[in-house]
Design an enzyme around this catalytic site. Sequence first.
Site, PDB file in Angstrom:
ATOM      1  CE  LYS A 154      -3.888   0.649  -1.123  1.00  0.00           C
ATOM      2  NZ  LYS A 154      -4.657   0.286   0.078  1.00  0.00           N
ATOM      3  CE1 TYR A 166      -3.431  -0.234   4.585  1.00  0.00           C
ATOM      4  CE2 TYR A 166      -1.901  -0.918   6.288  1.00  0.00           C
ATOM      5  CZ  TYR A 166      -2.276  -0.889   4.958  1.00  0.00           C
ATOM      6  OH  TYR A 166      -1.492  -1.507   4.012  1.00  0.00           O
ATOM      7  CB  SER A 214      -0.962   0.013   1.194  1.00  0.00           C
ATOM      8  OG  SER A 214      -2.038  -0.868   0.979  1.00  0.00           O
ATOM      9  CE1 TYR A 263      -4.292  -1.246  -4.659  1.00  0.00           C
ATOM     10  CE2 TYR A 263      -5.130  -3.483  -4.814  1.00  0.00           C
ATOM     11  CZ  TYR A 263      -4.720  -2.417  -4.052  1.00  0.00           C
ATOM     12  OH  TYR A 263      -4.717  -2.509  -2.693  1.00  0.00           O
ATOM     13  CB  VAL A 321      -0.244  -5.731   4.511  1.00  0.00           C
ATOM     14  CG1 VAL A 321      -1.497  -4.998   4.929  1.00  0.00           C
ATOM     15  CG2 VAL A 321      -0.277  -6.102   3.029  1.00  0.00           C
TER      16      VAL A 321
END
Length: 306
Positions: free
Chosen positions: A62, A234, A59, A185, A252
């Site tokens: 992102k 998160y 992530s 993605y 993660v």
Amino acid sequence: MENVQTIFEQAKELTHKGKVASYIPALAQADPTAFAVSLLSTHDKIELGDCNKTFTLQSVVKVLSFMVAANHHGIEEILNYVDVEPTGDSFNSIVRLESKNNKPFNPMINAGAITIASLLPGKSMYDKVKSVTRFIEQILGKQVYINNEVYFSEYHSADYNRAITYILQANGFLKSDVEQSLQVYLQLCAISVNTSDLGKIALYFATNGKNSDAVCSKEVINISKALMLTCGMYNFSGKFAAFVGLPAKSGVSGAIIAVVKDGEMEHLQGPIGIGVYGPAIDEVGNSVAGIEFLAKCSKHYDLFCL
């Protein structure tokens, strides 16, 4: 008296309190005791642990893909597809997608990141992925690769993300088809880096892009840092902002980047980029040792940015 070395050692002792991400089979192979940190200023660095050990961005990518898309389309256009509001939901939640305002809340959750993947420059999957890897390569000054083992492992266990992608398509937020959006993605999540690379990426934010040939508008960089501060950890983001106070983004895999606009840590001064790798994560998805390290550094060296 505490210093970076002692804070590192104290944080490493907490790795037993976390577990590696097992819902992605390839990530379950990581050593839960691994821990490394890289702290970079424009003139010097401090590195502890095995900073050359490779892992995937997950992530963390992102925020980088958001920057590429926003720099290409402009913020106003991006906001038609993805908002910039925090959410207390888990990163893979679909609850908001079924509400009256079904636009993804921000690019740091899976729904927003998949939407951003569909908005990346280019028509083909290759072109969209390359737009982000090229940007990262400009920041790092070296070529980066996709870990195909991790990518295929995620692809074959992507039922939940596939469901999210279909809902996004049904709601009209995708600019490419379901399969392409999902694969772009997942390939971006599987970009392979090391802890030193994370430090360089974080320093890019800390210097507002001045330490690199990678071109991005100052507006996009500032919005990206705001997103990291409010949404980057998160659904621990609020507490992290309140008690650590650094723009940061986690994954993660155990990766974290954290941004110090102007600080002093031993012989490091000015803008500082912090990269952390600790694959033993908590129930939210953040590195247990990484959170401890950043919290103690922020407090000891007075790095709080607000």
